[in-house]
Scaffold this motif. Structure first.
Motif, PDB file in Angstrom:
ATOM      1  N   UNK A 113     108.163 -84.009  39.559  1.00 10.26           N
ATOM      2  CA  UNK A 113     107.781 -84.150  38.156  1.00 10.26           C
ATOM      3  C   UNK A 113     107.036 -82.915  37.683  1.00 10.26           C
ATOM      4  N   UNK A 114     107.524 -82.351  36.580  1.00  4.82           N
ATOM      5  CA  UNK A 114     106.828 -81.271  35.880  1.00  4.82           C
ATOM      6  C   UNK A 114     106.515 -81.763  34.472  1.00  4.82           C
ATOM      7  N   UNK A 115     105.275 -81.659  34.073  1.00  5.01           N
ATOM      8  CA  UNK A 115     104.886 -82.026  32.713  1.00  5.01           C
ATOM      9  C   UNK A 115     105.733 -81.218  31.734  1.00  5.01           C
ATOM     10  N   UNK A 116     106.541 -81.872  30.878  1.00  9.29           N
ATOM     11  CA  UNK A 116     107.423 -81.127  29.979  1.00  9.29           C
ATOM     12  C   UNK A 116     106.685 -80.288  28.944  1.00  9.29           C
ATOM     13  N   UNK A 117     105.391 -80.525  28.777  1.00 10.67           N
ATOM     14  CA  UNK A 117     104.609 -79.764  27.804  1.00 10.67           C
ATOM     15  C   UNK A 117     103.708 -78.728  28.473  1.00 10.67           C
ATOM     16  N   UNK A 118     103.832 -78.578  29.771  1.00  6.88           N
ATOM     17  CA  UNK A 118     102.921 -77.695  30.497  1.00  6.88           C
ATOM     18  C   UNK A 118     103.023 -76.242  30.012  1.00  6.88           C
ATOM     19  N   UNK A 119     104.230 -75.743  29.860  1.00 11.26           N
ATOM     20  CA  UNK A 119     104.407 -74.341  29.463  1.00 11.26           C
ATOM     21  C   UNK A 119     103.875 -74.106  28.057  1.00 11.26           C
ATOM     22  N   UNK A 120     104.267 -74.964  27.100  1.00 12.18           N
ATOM     23  CA  UNK A 120     103.812 -74.731  25.732  1.00 12.18           C
ATOM     24  C   UNK A 120     102.303 -74.900  25.611  1.00 12.18           C
TER      25      UNK A 120
END
Length: 245
Positions: A75-82
C-alpha cells in the motif's frame, strides 16, 4: 541619583544576561506558550479526492507535518507525492511514516518504505515507524520484528528512525520494553492535559506528542491528528526549507 538607586541599576545590568537566557529557555520548542504545532495526514484527510491546501496549513501556524507513505508491503498512500510537494512548497518541515504490519517481513517493509519515501526522507524529518498493532505476535516476537525493521530502515536511509506508538500498546504488546528508549519518541496520548501522561518503555522525553485525532485546521477538509514538537531534533525549520536539499 542616590547611591542606592545606582546600586539597583548595576544589579539589573548584572542580571540582564540571566534574564535573557531564562526567556530564551522558556521560548524553546515545547515550552508553554511557544509550542510548535503540526498535523499528520493520510488518505482520510482527502475526502472525495480533495487536496490539502498546505499554504493555508502553514499560514494558520502549523510548522511541520508528517504524512503516511506506506503500509505493509503493498500500500502506497495515493496522496503521498502531492502532499510531499505541497508541504515543501509551503515551507513546512515534512516527514513520512510507515504503518507497520508485523505479519510481514520487517526487512521487506523497510525497503518498501525507504524507496517510496526517499524524496521526503532525504531533506525532511527522520523516517517514522508507526507501530500500534501486534499482528498476533507475542511480545518477544514483536520486539524482534521492531528491532529488525528499525535496523533495516536506518541502514537504508542513514538516519535514526522515530517510533510512533500508544502508551497502553507499548506497555502490553511490547511488554514495556526499554530496548528502544534511545530512539526519538512520537507518543499518542489524548488525555486533554498540557502534556502526555507517564511515558512507557523507559523514555524520559518525547519528540512529538499527538494530542488529538479530531482536530480541525484551515486547508484540510476533514478531521486531522494534531501534534506538538517537543524538541530533540534541533531547529525543526531546517527540515522545511524549500530551497534546501
Amino acid at each position: 541619583m542616590t547611591s542606592t538607586r545606582r546600586g539597583r541599576i548595576r544589579n539589573v545590568i548584572r542580571l540582564a544576561p540571566l534574564l535573557l537566557a531564562g526567556a530564551l529557555a522558556f521560548a524553546a520548542p515545547g515550552a508553554a506558550g511557544a509550542q510548535i504545532n503540526g498535523p499528520d495526514a493520510a488518505s482520510w484527510q482527502h475526502p472525495g479526492g480533495a487536496s490539502i491546501d498546505w499554504f493555508a496549513v502553514r499560514a494558520s501556524g502549523h510548522e511541520f507535518a508528517i504524512v503516511k507513505a506506506t503500509e505493509s508491503l503493498n500500500y502506497v498512500n495515493p496522496y503521498f507525492v502531492q502532499d510531499g510537494i505541497g508541504m515543501r512548497a509551503a515551507g513546512i518541515a515534512r516527514g513520512a511514516y510507515h504503518y507497520a504490519d508485523p505479519t510481514q517481513s520487517p526487512e521487506a517493509q523497510a525497503a518498501f518504505f525507504a524507496s517510496t519515501a526517499a524524496p521526503v526522507i532525504a531533506g525532511g524529518l527522520p523516517p517514522v515507524l508507526d507501530i500500534e498493532h501486534s499482528g498476533g505476535l507475542p511480545p518477544a516476537a514483536l520486539i524482534d520484528w521492531t528491532r529488525r525493521y528499525l535496523n533495516s530502515v536506518q541502514a537504508l536511509t542513514g538516519r535514526q528512525p522515530i517510533i510512533y506508538t500508544y502508551p497502553n500498546f507499548w506497555r502490553t504488546a511490547m511488554a514495556n520494553t526499554t530496548e528502544f528508549s534511545n530512539y526519538p519518541l512520537w507518543i499518542a496520548d489524548y488525555n486533554g492535559g498540557a502534556a502526555p501522561g507517564p511515558l512507557p518503555g523507559g523514555w524520559r522525553h518525547w519528540t512529538f506528542w499527538q494530542y488529538t485525532d479530531s482536530g480541525r485546521i484551515p486547508g484540510v477538509n476533514a478531521a486531522i491528528d494534531l501534534n506538538y514538537y517537543g524538541g530533540g531534533l534541533g531547529d525543526i525549520h531546517v527540515f522545511g526549507n524549500p530551497f534546501g536539499s
